[in-house]
Enzyme design. Sequence first.
Site, PDB file in Angstrom:
ATOM      1  N   ALA A   8       0.850  -1.197   0.000  1.00  0.00           N
ATOM      2  CA  ALA A   8       0.000   0.000   0.000  1.00  0.00           C
ATOM      3  C   ALA A   8       0.883   1.244   0.000  1.00  0.00           C
ATOM      4  O   ALA A   8       1.722   1.399   0.883  1.00  0.00           O
ATOM      5  CB  ALA A   8      -0.920   0.011   1.217  1.00  0.00           C
ATOM      6  N   CYS A   9       0.695   2.107  -0.996  1.00  0.00           N
ATOM      7  CA  CYS A   9       1.465   3.354  -1.055  1.00  0.00           C
ATOM      8  C   CYS A   9       0.559   4.535  -0.700  1.00  0.00           C
ATOM      9  O   CYS A   9      -0.646   4.382  -0.520  1.00  0.00           O
ATOM     10  CB  CYS A   9       2.111   3.537  -2.431  1.00  0.00           C
ATOM     11  SG  CYS A   9       0.956   3.867  -3.775  1.00  0.00           S
ATOM     12  N   THR A  10       1.151   5.711  -0.626  1.00  0.00           N
ATOM     13  CA  THR A  10       0.397   6.886  -0.193  1.00  0.00           C
ATOM     14  C   THR A  10      -0.732   7.254  -1.148  1.00  0.00           C
ATOM     15  O   THR A  10      -1.801   7.651  -0.722  1.00  0.00           O
ATOM     16  CB  THR A  10       1.325   8.103  -0.014  1.00  0.00           C
ATOM     17  OG1 THR A  10       2.073   8.280  -1.210  1.00  0.00           O
ATOM     18  CG2 THR A  10       2.257   7.919   1.150  1.00  0.00           C
ATOM     19  N   GLY A  12      -1.863   5.057  -3.556  1.00  0.00           N
ATOM     20  CA  GLY A  12      -2.635   3.837  -3.749  1.00  0.00           C
ATOM     21  C   GLY A  12      -2.755   3.413  -5.195  1.00  0.00           C
ATOM     22  O   GLY A  12      -3.679   2.699  -5.568  1.00  0.00           O
ATOM     23  N   THR A  16       1.972   0.724  -5.155  1.00  0.00           N
ATOM     24  CA  THR A  16       1.286  -0.435  -4.567  1.00  0.00           C
ATOM     25  C   THR A  16       1.434  -1.653  -5.472  1.00  0.00           C
ATOM     26  O   THR A  16       1.844  -2.729  -5.040  1.00  0.00           O
ATOM     27  CB  THR A  16      -0.210  -0.120  -4.352  1.00  0.00           C
ATOM     28  OG1 THR A  16      -0.319   0.962  -3.421  1.00  0.00           O
ATOM     29  CG2 THR A  16      -0.960  -1.337  -3.827  1.00  0.00           C
TER      30      THR A  16
END
Length: 110
Positions: A8-10, A12, A16
């Site tokens: 999960a990245c900032t 999304g 990700t």
Amino acid sequence: MKIVGVCACTVGIAHTYIAQEKLEKAAKKLGYEIHLETQGTIGTENALTQEEIDSADISILAIDVKIKGMERFDNITKITVPTDIAIKSPTKLIEKAVEVAKSRSKGIKA
């Protein structure tokens, strides 16, 4: 060796899915089973079951944000890293996770 995890990245989106792809390819190359859940802008995909988590040897959380369901991983050894680490060094990350899992199974603190 069975590995589960979440990417999960900032934002999304990109990181990700890039982290997921890199980790899956590295695990396959090394001969390990891996199941990764993604939490992005379109929601949760490939959601891990509690049974999958409980039967895994270790969990890799390649996350830049808080994730939903973090408590599911309370009873499993986990490595938490930013998505950049999973993208740039997926093989080293998988190797480290395996090393940690093996040392924990022998009762050695990593």
